[in-house]
Scaffold this motif. Sequence first.
Motif, PDB file in Angstrom:
ATOM      1  N   TYR A  18     -20.531 -28.201 -73.539  1.00  0.00           N
ATOM      2  CA  TYR A  18     -19.617 -27.155 -74.029  1.00  0.00           C
ATOM      3  C   TYR A  18     -20.150 -26.657 -75.365  1.00  0.00           C
ATOM      4  O   TYR A  18     -20.687 -27.434 -76.154  1.00  0.00           O
ATOM      5  CB  TYR A  18     -18.208 -27.713 -74.238  1.00  0.00           C
ATOM      6  CG  TYR A  18     -17.396 -27.901 -72.977  1.00  0.00           C
ATOM      7  CD1 TYR A  18     -17.912 -28.555 -71.854  1.00  0.00           C
ATOM      8  CD2 TYR A  18     -16.093 -27.425 -72.888  1.00  0.00           C
ATOM      9  CE1 TYR A  18     -17.155 -28.730 -70.710  1.00  0.00           C
ATOM     10  CE2 TYR A  18     -15.331 -27.606 -71.748  1.00  0.00           C
ATOM     11  CZ  TYR A  18     -15.874 -28.255 -70.663  1.00  0.00           C
ATOM     12  OH  TYR A  18     -15.124 -28.431 -69.529  1.00  0.00           O
ATOM     13  N   GLU A  19     -19.905 -25.361 -75.632  1.00  0.00           N
ATOM     14  CA  GLU A  19     -20.358 -24.787 -76.912  1.00  0.00           C
ATOM     15  C   GLU A  19     -19.626 -25.463 -78.065  1.00  0.00           C
ATOM     16  O   GLU A  19     -18.404 -25.618 -78.025  1.00  0.00           O
ATOM     17  CB  GLU A  19     -20.043 -23.277 -76.902  1.00  0.00           C
ATOM     18  CG  GLU A  19     -20.510 -22.519 -78.129  1.00  0.00           C
ATOM     19  CD  GLU A  19     -20.080 -21.051 -78.055  1.00  0.00           C
ATOM     20  OE1 GLU A  19     -20.648 -20.339 -77.195  1.00  0.00           O
ATOM     21  OE2 GLU A  19     -19.177 -20.664 -78.819  1.00  0.00           O
ATOM     22  N   LYS A  20     -20.371 -25.873 -79.064  1.00  0.00           N
ATOM     23  CA  LYS A  20     -19.798 -26.581 -80.220  1.00  0.00           C
ATOM     24  C   LYS A  20     -18.759 -25.695 -80.894  1.00  0.00           C
ATOM     25  O   LYS A  20     -18.965 -24.505 -81.059  1.00  0.00           O
ATOM     26  CB  LYS A  20     -20.936 -26.897 -81.201  1.00  0.00           C
ATOM     27  CG  LYS A  20     -20.494 -27.480 -82.540  1.00  0.00           C
ATOM     28  CD  LYS A  20     -20.260 -28.966 -82.464  1.00  0.00           C
ATOM     29  CE  LYS A  20     -19.905 -29.529 -83.838  1.00  0.00           C
ATOM     30  NZ  LYS A  20     -18.599 -29.041 -84.359  1.00  0.00           N
ATOM     31  N   GLN A  21     -17.615 -26.275 -81.240  1.00  0.00           N
ATOM     32  CA  GLN A  21     -16.577 -25.527 -81.962  1.00  0.00           C
ATOM     33  C   GLN A  21     -16.337 -26.147 -83.326  1.00  0.00           C
ATOM     34  O   GLN A  21     -16.653 -27.320 -83.530  1.00  0.00           O
ATOM     35  CB  GLN A  21     -15.258 -25.548 -81.157  1.00  0.00           C
ATOM     36  CG  GLN A  21     -15.367 -24.933 -79.777  1.00  0.00           C
ATOM     37  CD  GLN A  21     -15.632 -23.430 -79.821  1.00  0.00           C
ATOM     38  OE1 GLN A  21     -15.365 -22.758 -80.815  1.00  0.00           O
ATOM     39  NE2 GLN A  21     -16.197 -22.906 -78.731  1.00  0.00           N
ATOM     40  N   ASP A  22     -15.755 -25.403 -84.258  1.00  0.00           N
ATOM     41  CA  ASP A  22     -15.576 -25.890 -85.639  1.00  0.00           C
ATOM     42  C   ASP A  22     -14.613 -27.054 -85.744  1.00  0.00           C
ATOM     43  O   ASP A  22     -14.695 -27.854 -86.662  1.00  0.00           O
ATOM     44  CB  ASP A  22     -15.059 -24.753 -86.536  1.00  0.00           C
ATOM     45  CG  ASP A  22     -16.104 -23.656 -86.684  1.00  0.00           C
ATOM     46  OD1 ASP A  22     -15.738 -22.529 -87.050  1.00  0.00           O
ATOM     47  OD2 ASP A  22     -17.288 -23.961 -86.387  1.00  0.00           O
ATOM     48  N   TRP A  23     -13.681 -27.159 -84.804  1.00  0.00           N
ATOM     49  CA  TRP A  23     -12.629 -28.186 -84.959  1.00  0.00           C
ATOM     50  C   TRP A  23     -13.188 -29.598 -84.700  1.00  0.00           C
ATOM     51  O   TRP A  23     -12.567 -30.602 -85.061  1.00  0.00           O
ATOM     52  CB  TRP A  23     -11.440 -27.929 -84.034  1.00  0.00           C
ATOM     53  CG  TRP A  23     -11.789 -27.580 -82.616  1.00  0.00           C
ATOM     54  CD1 TRP A  23     -11.774 -26.342 -82.037  1.00  0.00           C
ATOM     55  CD2 TRP A  23     -12.254 -28.486 -81.605  1.00  0.00           C
ATOM     56  NE1 TRP A  23     -12.195 -26.412 -80.730  1.00  0.00           N
ATOM     57  CE2 TRP A  23     -12.511 -27.725 -80.446  1.00  0.00           C
ATOM     58  CE3 TRP A  23     -12.501 -29.867 -81.561  1.00  0.00           C
ATOM     59  CZ2 TRP A  23     -12.971 -28.282 -79.250  1.00  0.00           C
ATOM     60  CZ3 TRP A  23     -12.964 -30.429 -80.386  1.00  0.00           C
ATOM     61  CH2 TRP A  23     -13.192 -29.636 -79.247  1.00  0.00           C
ATOM     62  N   GLY A  24     -14.393 -29.708 -84.082  1.00  0.00           N
ATOM     63  CA  GLY A  24     -14.900 -31.071 -83.863  1.00  0.00           C
ATOM     64  C   GLY A  24     -15.901 -31.129 -82.736  1.00  0.00           C
ATOM     65  O   GLY A  24     -16.766 -30.259 -82.627  1.00  0.00           O
ATOM     66  N   TYR A  25     -15.795 -32.158 -81.906  1.00  0.00           N
ATOM     67  CA  TYR A  25     -16.862 -32.477 -80.957  1.00  0.00           C
ATOM     68  C   TYR A  25     -16.345 -32.704 -79.532  1.00  0.00           C
ATOM     69  O   TYR A  25     -15.301 -33.336 -79.361  1.00  0.00           O
ATOM     70  CB  TYR A  25     -17.582 -33.753 -81.428  1.00  0.00           C
ATOM     71  CG  TYR A  25     -17.998 -33.653 -82.859  1.00  0.00           C
ATOM     72  CD1 TYR A  25     -17.158 -34.075 -83.878  1.00  0.00           C
ATOM     73  CD2 TYR A  25     -19.210 -33.071 -83.214  1.00  0.00           C
ATOM     74  CE1 TYR A  25     -17.504 -33.938 -85.214  1.00  0.00           C
ATOM     75  CE2 TYR A  25     -19.573 -32.925 -84.552  1.00  0.00           C
ATOM     76  CZ  TYR A  25     -18.716 -33.356 -85.542  1.00  0.00           C
ATOM     77  OH  TYR A  25     -19.055 -33.202 -86.858  1.00  0.00           O
TER      78      TYR A  25
END
Length: 450
Positions: free
Chosen positions: A352-359
């Motif tokens: 999954y594309e990395k998001q700012d909220w975490g991993y």
Amino acid sequence: QITLLHGSHRVGKRSDAAMEKWRGYGLGQFIHWGLYAIPGGAWNGKQYNGAAEWIRSWNGIPKSTYDSLNYSFNPTAFDAKAWAKTARQMGAKYVTFTTKHHDGFCLWPSKYTKYTVKNSPYKKDIVKAVVDAYDQEGIDVILYFSVMDWNHPDWRYDLKTKEDSIAFERFKKFTRNQLIELLTNYPTVKGLWFDGTWDKSWVKQAAFADELETEMRKLRPGLIIGSRFRADENGKRHFDSNGVLMGDYEQGWERKIPAKIEDVHGNDWDCVMTVPENQWGYNAAWNGHIKTGNELIEMTARCVSMGGNFVLNFGPKGDGSIRQEEIKLATEIGDWMKINQEAIYNCEYAGYEKQDWGYFTKKSGTDKIYMVVFNVPVSAALRIKTPPKTIIKKAYLLADTQEVFSPEEISGDEYFLHLKKREQSKPFVIVLETAKAEKGNGTKYEKAKI
Ligand SMILES: Cc1ccc([C@@H]2N[C@@H](C)[C@@H](O)[C@H]2O)cc1
């Protein structure tokens, strides 16, 4: 592609059971212990800022004085069972333990040198005590071994003269003897973590090291050896002259973590990390930034989200006890792992594309996705971009309330999870049960045609 006799002998990840288990560890413990723990980074009242296990090379202690520290090595508080319990409490699935660091002092009674624990007031076999205690706790053991050996008279940094080569031939035999001895004495160990292999003398031993690696793998089928052990015949280390990973996993992430998934090139890897900025052996004065439990939990999640293992270092004191700061961190990490371990153990890169909220992590062999959340945005909406043809069947909190979320589809393969405003002092995990869309694209939106 050039022809190599002593390059990598395998392309791609190992698929055997031993490596599958290693791949799923997620969190490990490193232990650096030896004579350097006695000075603990200081000598005659002077504190050295370099790594404490390297104090012999800071010229603070006369070399002969350091080298005779074995005569004062008597760790009365050493208790391998207590160490193993701490590791268990932290949730470590394996331990990497220093049998011999660069100073050459052996924590097992090696037959091939006098410079061992046997010739110290302590006398007993520390490696055996550690292997047995961790085996009993169900925590796998990997043995750290430094090829570079400052104590051995035949060690050379480079081979400049005939005499150097004659001496180094003796050193190579000594090294092989010790490695076969370790694998014979401690047959349950799962792997070897090599260090001290960057000097020219060893880098020139491509054929010898290749043969030795083959011999060790034959002696211990399934043995796990990283990319730092040997160079190819062109002196290439970690990746051979064709860019193929040497050994079973990349051993290049020391005190650093890959920035993005592309940096791991689809290989297995571990990241080994110190609690202070750079202290592996016990240093009485921890200066500078000391990593917090939350930082270390985030590093663990970040490594697992990119398919690696996070290995946190402990540096026991000269008396064998573990310092309070490390006990505290092990407890804090362990308390979090008790609740969220499902998102760490036997998990891998989710794609999954990395998001700012975490991993994101993914449970190996399933479609179960974990969102390890560290940074809730001001909108309290967690963005998810799913791979094509993926549908989210369920989304819920892993822990406590098991609060269920209904993802809002905001665009093609893109969703928001709307969180209730809640007090967060620790990272938390949301589970996504996903499935492949049977028909259509798994989304009600169409992508723009451009
Ligand atoms: C330059 C350098 C050489 C060796 C090291 C060793 N590798 C770590 C795993 C520790 O054992 C450290 O002493 C660190 C930096």
